[in-house]
Each structure stands twice: as structure tokens, then as C-alpha cells.
Scaffold this motif. Structure first.
Motif, PDB file in Angstrom:
ATOM      1  N   MET A   1      44.469  28.768  47.655  1.00 13.93           N
ATOM      2  CA  MET A   1      43.312  29.487  48.183  1.00 13.93           C
ATOM      3  C   MET A   1      42.854  30.594  47.227  1.00 13.93           C
ATOM      4  N   ASN A   2      43.824  31.253  46.586  1.00 11.56           N
ATOM      5  CA  ASN A   2      43.506  32.336  45.651  1.00 11.56           C
ATOM      6  C   ASN A   2      43.586  31.894  44.190  1.00 11.56           C
ATOM      7  N   PHE A   3      43.658  30.594  43.956  1.00  9.86           N
ATOM      8  CA  PHE A   3      43.935  30.072  42.621  1.00  9.86           C
ATOM      9  C   PHE A   3      42.958  30.625  41.575  1.00  9.86           C
ATOM     10  N   LYS A   4      41.663  30.418  41.788  1.00  7.28           N
ATOM     11  CA  LYS A   4      40.669  30.837  40.796  1.00  7.28           C
ATOM     12  C   LYS A   4      40.668  32.346  40.610  1.00  7.28           C
ATOM     13  N   LEU A   5      40.776  33.084  41.713  1.00  8.83           N
ATOM     14  CA  LEU A   5      40.762  34.543  41.646  1.00  8.83           C
ATOM     15  C   LEU A   5      41.951  35.062  40.834  1.00  8.83           C
ATOM     16  N   LEU A   6      43.149  34.593  41.149  1.00 16.39           N
ATOM     17  CA  LEU A   6      44.346  35.096  40.495  1.00 16.39           C
ATOM     18  C   LEU A   6      44.432  34.638  39.039  1.00 16.39           C
ATOM     19  N   ALA A   7      43.981  33.412  38.767  1.00 14.59           N
ATOM     20  CA  ALA A   7      43.965  32.953  37.379  1.00 14.59           C
ATOM     21  C   ALA A   7      43.026  33.822  36.540  1.00 14.59           C
ATOM     22  N   GLY A   8      41.854  34.137  37.113  1.00 10.09           N
ATOM     23  CA  GLY A   8      40.900  34.996  36.407  1.00 10.09           C
ATOM     24  C   GLY A   8      41.452  36.393  36.175  1.00 10.09           C
ATOM     25  N   ILE A   9      42.110  36.955  37.183  1.00 11.69           N
ATOM     26  CA  ILE A   9      42.694  38.291  37.050  1.00 11.69           C
ATOM     27  C   ILE A   9      43.757  38.300  35.956  1.00 11.69           C
ATOM     28  N   LEU A  10      44.597  37.272  35.944  1.00 12.47           N
ATOM     29  CA  LEU A  10      45.669  37.203  34.950  1.00 12.47           C
ATOM     30  C   LEU A  10      45.106  37.123  33.536  1.00 12.47           C
ATOM     31  N   LEU A  11      44.090  36.290  33.321  1.00 12.94           N
ATOM     32  CA  LEU A  11      43.500  36.141  31.992  1.00 12.94           C
ATOM     33  C   LEU A  11      42.788  37.419  31.550  1.00 12.94           C
ATOM     34  N   ILE A  12      42.044  38.027  32.458  1.00 14.48           N
ATOM     35  CA  ILE A  12      41.302  39.243  32.110  1.00 14.48           C
ATOM     36  C   ILE A  12      42.254  40.397  31.814  1.00 14.48           C
ATOM     37  N   CYS A  13      43.303  40.540  32.605  1.00 16.53           N
ATOM     38  CA  CYS A  13      44.257  41.625  32.367  1.00 16.53           C
ATOM     39  C   CYS A  13      45.030  41.402  31.063  1.00 16.53           C
ATOM     40  N   SER A  14      45.308  40.146  30.733  1.00 15.12           N
ATOM     41  CA  SER A  14      45.951  39.842  29.449  1.00 15.12           C
ATOM     42  C   SER A  14      45.033  40.240  28.302  1.00 15.12           C
ATOM     43  N   ARG A  15      43.772  39.863  28.416  1.00 13.62           N
ATOM     44  CA  ARG A  15      42.787  40.233  27.388  1.00 13.62           C
ATOM     45  C   ARG A  15      42.677  41.741  27.237  1.00 13.62           C
ATOM     46  N   ASP A  16      42.535  42.449  28.355  1.00 15.26           N
ATOM     47  CA  ASP A  16      42.341  43.899  28.295  1.00 15.26           C
ATOM     48  C   ASP A  16      43.570  44.621  27.756  1.00 15.26           C
ATOM     49  N   THR A  17      44.750  44.080  28.024  1.00 11.88           N
ATOM     50  CA  THR A  17      45.971  44.673  27.474  1.00 11.88           C
ATOM     51  C   THR A  17      45.975  44.567  25.947  1.00 11.88           C
ATOM     52  N   ILE A  18      45.629  43.397  25.450  1.00 11.07           N
ATOM     53  CA  ILE A  18      45.594  43.186  23.994  1.00 11.07           C
ATOM     54  C   ILE A  18      44.528  44.063  23.346  1.00 11.07           C
ATOM     55  N   PHE A  19      43.337  44.103  23.942  1.00 12.75           N
ATOM     56  CA  PHE A  19      42.266  44.931  23.384  1.00 12.75           C
ATOM     57  C   PHE A  19      42.642  46.412  23.393  1.00 12.75           C
ATOM     58  N   THR A  20      43.226  46.878  24.489  1.00 10.50           N
ATOM     59  CA  THR A  20      43.599  48.296  24.592  1.00 10.50           C
ATOM     60  C   THR A  20      44.539  48.704  23.460  1.00 10.50           C
ATOM     61  N   LEU A  21      45.539  47.872  23.198  1.00  9.21           N
ATOM     62  CA  LEU A  21      46.514  48.199  22.156  1.00  9.21           C
ATOM     63  C   LEU A  21      45.935  48.013  20.748  1.00  9.21           C
TER      64      LEU A  21
END
Length: 284
Positions: A1-21
Motif C-alpha cells: 500500500m505504501n510501496f511507491k511512497l516509501l520507495a520515493g522517500i528512500l531514494l530522495i533521502c539517499s540523494r539528499d544525503t549524498i548531496f549534503t556531504l
């Protein structure tokens, strides 16, 4: 039920972590290129959501110069772990507050908040590999992993009327036996919903950054980005069944004139019996 939402959150947070550092002047001072892929499985077919991020070995700074990665690693593991944990917790809380996140029936709102607070105190798992010389090899590995899906046919060793035996080992053979129903249930956990974008490109690899990517490639002595020729169905069939591209009556090449969609609940349109998105071909 939350598949698309959680997958998107995981990818975006991974991206933002890399960009921040990477934006830290002590490191790259710029955004690198990222190809991020979401996976939901482990070798046993159990649920194990995680993201693989293939990151360029440098970035294009504001002066238009190539800034290479310093040292063997992109950034410290501890810093990435703590930033990623904070971004994931914050994103999940915001999704819940907006009513986008659906909780399990037996979980209350307070229990969810308590769980996030508990996870926020734990050490999360972030793995950073050494800089790799051959980018094509890494990209090919990730592409094969994506294409293969949760399990490849060769890993299924035996199927009986009641059980499935498959290899869940990494480097050595390790057999696991599951009842057929449980095996199918685990497999279906990893079937993404329609239109879920599980592979994304950011930074230098984003679709809108082709000019910057070409500048970076020129600085590294590489050619401009090349795009493969679009493959049409006739080209594919010619390699396996060349006679199937020609009309048996008139001898002219077949062309697509209409595509019949599969059954659609919204429009109540159904395909003819025995068809699944059939392609209707005509003549030149």
C-alpha cells in the motif's frame, strides 16, 4: 500500500544525503552524478528495502572545473549514516502528518511516533564502497541486478507439488526450502505497482543537466554523451524470426496500425479473447 511512497522517500533521502556531504567545500563543493535504484528484496526473498547509489568520482564546480573525489572514499561512513537517518525520520513524519502514509491496522499514531523515536536512537546501516576505476563495470553490474528481478530462474533448483527449493547463498551454494504459497507470497511482495519509478538519475546524470555532463566529460578527455538508436520491434524480430516481419500474402513489411490495450477497469475496455495488449499490424 505504501510501496511507491516509501520507495520515493528512500531514494530522495539517499540523494539528499549524498548531496549534503558532497556540497561541503572540504569534499567536492558540488553535486556529483547519481544513479539510484530501489530494491526491496534479499536473497531469501524476504522484505529488505534499500537503495543502491552509483556516484560519479567527482563533480563540476561553480567555475566549470572538474573536482575529483579526494581519497578512496566519497565521505565518512558515520556522517552519511547520521544524516541519512535524520532525513528518513523527518520525511516519514511529514508523510504521516500529511496523511500520505497508511499505518498497519494494529498500529496507533502514538505507536508510530514512538517507533520513529526509537529508530532515531539506533545506528543505521549505510555501506560506502571504495572508489572504483572502471565505471562501466559497476553500471553493468547494477543493470544486470535490476533486469534479473528478485530471483533468477537458475537459482530455483527444484519445484515440487508443495515446495520450492532455491539458492539463497552469495558466494557459495545455500539451499532454502519454502512452501509454494509462501514463496509466491514473498515474490509478490517485490512486484512494484504501476508507474513506480524505481531507478532515478540526479545531479550530473539528471536529464536536465546534459550540458554540464558534457563539460565534465570534456574535462576528463571523454566524448560527448551518446544515445543509442531507438530499437523498433521489427529489428528485434529480424534477429530471431526474420520471416515474421513480412506479410505472407503480399511480401511487404508489416507495420503497426493499432495497439489493443489489456483490460482496463476504469474504462471498461476489454481486449479480444486470448489477447494481452495485442499489436495489430497492417501493410505499407
Amino acid at each position: 500500500m505504501n510501496f511507491k511512497l516509501l520507495a520515493g522517500i528512500l531514494l530522495i533521502c539517499s540523494r539528499d544525503t549524498i548531496f549534503t556531504l558532497c556540497l561541503n567545500p572540504k569534499r567536492l563543493g558540488a553535486k556529483p552524478g547519481i544513479i539510484a535504484a530501489f530494491h526491496s528484496w534479499m536473497k531469501t526473498q524476504a522484505i529488505h528495502p534499500h537503495a543502491h547509489c552509483l556516484v560519479s568520482g567527482g563533480a563540476l564546480n561553480e567555475a566549470g572545473e572538474w573536482a575529483p573525489v579526494k581519497g578512496l572514499y566519497l565521505f565518512p561512513f558515520e556522517a552519511a549514516r547520521d544524516i541519512f537517518r535524520g532525513k528518513m525520520n523527518d520525511a516519514l513524519k511529514k508523510a504521516f502528518e500529511k496523511g500520505e502514509l497508511v499505518l498497519p491496522p494494529d498500529m496507533s499514531s502514538q505507536q508510530f511516533i514512538n517507533l520513529l523515536n526509537k529508530l532515531g536512537r539506533k545506528k543505521w546501516n549505510v555501506k560506502i564502497l571504495k572508489k572504483y576505476r572502471h565505471g562501466n563495470g559497476v553500471a553493468t553490474y547494477l543493470a544486470r541486478y535490476l533486469r534479473g528481478g528478485p530471483i533468477s530462474n537458475y537459482r530455483i533448483k527444484k519445484v515440487t507439488e508443495t515446495h520450492v527449493v532455491f539458492d539463497c547463498g552469495r558466494e557459495k551454494l545455500k539451499l532454502m526450502t519454502l512452501p509454494i504459497d509462501e514463496f509466491i507470497e514473498r515474490f509478490l511482495y517485490h512486484v512494484p505497482p504501476p508507474h513506480a519509478v524505481l531507478v532515478r538519475s540526479y545531479g550530473l546524470y539528471a536529464q536536465t543537466k546534459k550540458d554540464n555532463l558534457n563539460i565534465a566529460r570534456r574535462a576528463l578527455g571523454q566524448d560527448r554523451v551518446g544515445f543509442p538508436r531507438k530499437v523498433i520491434w521489427q529489428d528485434v524480430i529480424k534477429k530471431t524470426a526474420p520471416d515474421k516481419t513480412i506479410c505472407p500474402t503480399c511480401g511487404k513489411p508489416l507495420i503497426v496500425t493499432r495497439v489493443i490495450p489489456p483490460f482496463c477497469r476504469e474504462t471498461k475496455i476489454n481486449s479480444p479473447p486470448g489477447t494481452h495488449g495485442m499489436i495489430i499490424c497492417g501493410l505499407h
